[in-house]
Design a protein around this motif. Structure first.
Motif, PDB file in Angstrom:
ATOM      1  N   SER A 229       5.075   7.556   1.916  1.00  0.00           N
ATOM      2  CA  SER A 229       4.060   6.566   2.241  1.00  0.00           C
ATOM      3  C   SER A 229       2.784   6.828   1.447  1.00  0.00           C
ATOM      4  O   SER A 229       2.405   7.984   1.216  1.00  0.00           O
TER       5      SER A 229
ATOM      6  N   THR B 214      -1.238   7.185   0.624  1.00  0.00           N
ATOM      7  CA  THR B 214      -2.417   7.651   1.356  1.00  0.00           C
ATOM      8  C   THR B 214      -3.637   6.964   0.758  1.00  0.00           C
ATOM      9  O   THR B 214      -3.566   6.328  -0.293  1.00  0.00           O
TER      10      THR B 214
ATOM     11  N   ASN C 129      -0.734  -6.689  10.004  1.00  0.00           N
ATOM     12  CA  ASN C 129      -0.255  -5.347   9.668  1.00  0.00           C
ATOM     13  C   ASN C 129      -1.252  -4.257  10.037  1.00  0.00           C
ATOM     14  O   ASN C 129      -0.985  -3.079   9.788  1.00  0.00           O
TER      15      ASN C 129
ATOM     16  N   TYR D  25       3.330   5.951  11.525  1.00  0.00           N
ATOM     17  CA  TYR D  25       4.180   4.869  11.032  1.00  0.00           C
ATOM     18  C   TYR D  25       5.328   4.548  11.982  1.00  0.00           C
ATOM     19  O   TYR D  25       5.895   3.460  11.909  1.00  0.00           O
TER      20      TYR D  25
ATOM     21  N   ARG E   4       2.222   0.254   6.523  1.00  0.00           N
ATOM     22  CA  ARG E   4       2.547   0.554   5.121  1.00  0.00           C
ATOM     23  C   ARG E   4       2.257  -0.661   4.233  1.00  0.00           C
ATOM     24  O   ARG E   4       1.770  -0.525   3.109  1.00  0.00           O
ATOM     25  N   GLU E   5       2.587  -1.849   4.740  1.00  0.00           N
ATOM     26  CA  GLU E   5       2.333  -3.062   3.966  1.00  0.00           C
ATOM     27  C   GLU E   5       0.835  -3.293   3.806  1.00  0.00           C
ATOM     28  O   GLU E   5       0.361  -3.725   2.738  1.00  0.00           O
TER      29      GLU E   5
ATOM     30  N   LEU F 129      -1.475  -0.973   3.638  1.00  0.00           N
ATOM     31  CA  LEU F 129      -1.943  -0.025   2.623  1.00  0.00           C
ATOM     32  C   LEU F 129      -1.571  -0.481   1.218  1.00  0.00           C
ATOM     33  O   LEU F 129      -2.298  -0.206   0.258  1.00  0.00           O
ATOM     34  N   ALA F 130      -0.465  -1.171   1.086  1.00  0.00           N
ATOM     35  CA  ALA F 130      -0.049  -1.656  -0.233  1.00  0.00           C
ATOM     36  C   ALA F 130      -1.024  -2.689  -0.789  1.00  0.00           C
ATOM     37  O   ALA F 130      -1.011  -2.954  -1.997  1.00  0.00           O
TER      38      ALA F 130
END
Length: 344
Positions: free
Chosen positions: A2, A4, A191, A216, A223-224, A226-227
């Protein structure tokens, strides 16, 4: 593996704040793009910023003559919370307490503990300059801003403010210390796992995900988020432009920090949109899906006007409450809503 926050892309920057055309570039390039931008060195000329370069004590001595005695809000954190202004475990209250104080007393407390790693969070937040430092606004000119926009000042040690959003555009100017903003676009709302809207640390709802240690298993869609995130790191004299409703976690990275910010909107609504959201929850949430679809279409047509001006096929004088916005229109709608709520 994942991502950071250390892996996140950096926010775009605009340099040349000393150039005579900088304000025009800001209006022509930054505002229409609707994306966060760091404005390097925007306020480095402020006397308060220059005093802060000398010492924490010097900038306090610079500010205090502007103070007119108004009580200000002081937040003191629980030492066990690691200066994270958030909920306690199990949401059993908050990790800080607020109390009114004099600015001199708050600064004295902060100076005594600013560089003590064991000290709790000390935070004087969102103080309108006209109320607490009425003459300071004249000493920190900012041609980018409409003079009618009220500046606010934030003073504290190294604290972490949980991810939240503001229903305004925001220009945040670092006077002393360093700051890190972790930013998420508005469409990442699903999200970010938002907390309650009626019990919050400081007004707007916040994300329940701890950026320092995301869970998570509990919050897999983060996670999405953070993307699509980015990070802005600012030194004293820098500023960050944040568009309307961008989510942001704010970390003060130094033992002594001051920020001045400006919130504004180009088209202030005649009522609070959050009130409309609560009304919508009450009205629509429990409808069957097929009825919700009907009302989604009605809102798109009448409220958001995704198909063009509502009732444009009628003469303006025949559009009733859907006519041109005016104070009279707003009062008429409020009157109808008031009567509706009286009837239950």
């Amino acid at each position: 593996m994942s991502p950071t926050t250390a892996d996140l892309p950096r926010t775009a920057e605009l340099h040349g704040a000393d150039a005579p055309d900088f304000a025009a570039r800001f209006r022509a390039e930054v505002l229409p793009a609707n994306r966060p931008v760091i404005l390097r060195g925007l306020v480095k000329h402020w006397p308060a910023v220059q005093a802060a370069q000398t010492s924490d004590q010097a900038v306090c001595e610079y500010l205090l003559p502007f103070y007119q005695g108004a009580r200000i809000p002081l937040s003191l954190g629980d030492p066990a919370a690691g200066r994270h202004l958030f909920y306690r475990e199990g949401m059993a209250g908050l990790t800080f307490e607020r109390r009114p104080t004099e600015l001199a007393d708050g600064l004295r407390l902060l100076l005594a503990q600013a560089h003590d790693a064991t000290a709790p969070a000390i935070y004087m937040d969102s103080m309108p300059l006209p109320a607490c430092l009425p003459q300071l606004a004249g000493a920190i000119p900012l041609p980018l801003m409409n003079p009618q926009v009220m500046p606010r000042i934030w003073i504290g040690n190294a604290v972490r403010v949980q991810t939240h959003f503001d229903l305004m555009q925001n220009l945040a100017c670092v006077v002393a210390g360093r700051r890190r903003f972790t930013l998420f676009p508005p469409e990442q709302l699903p999200n970010l796992y938002i907390g309650p809207i009626d019990f919050t640390p400081a007004g707007p709802p916040v994300s329940m995900v701890d950026l320092e240690a995301p869970d998570y298993d509990r919050y897999p869609r983060f996670r999405e988020a953070l993307a699509h995130a980015q990070v802005a790191e600012l030194d004293a004299g820098d500023a960050l432009y944040l568009p309307y409703a961008w989510w942001h976690q704010v970390e003060s990275l130094s033992g002594f920090n001051i920020l001045v910010n400006y919130w504004w909107t180009d088209t202030p609504p005649p009522t609070k949109p959050f009130d409309a959201l609560l009304h919508a929850v009450l009205a629509f949430r429990h409808m069957p899906p097929e009825q919700q679809a009907v009302w989604r279409g009605l809102l798109d047509y009448f409220a958001f006007e995704h198909h063009g001006p509502a009732l444009a096929h009628l003469a303006p004088e025949h559009r009733g409450l859907m006519g041109l916005s005016s104070p009279q229109q707003a009062e008429a709608i409020k009157g109808i809503l008031g009567e509706a709520f009286k009837r239950g």
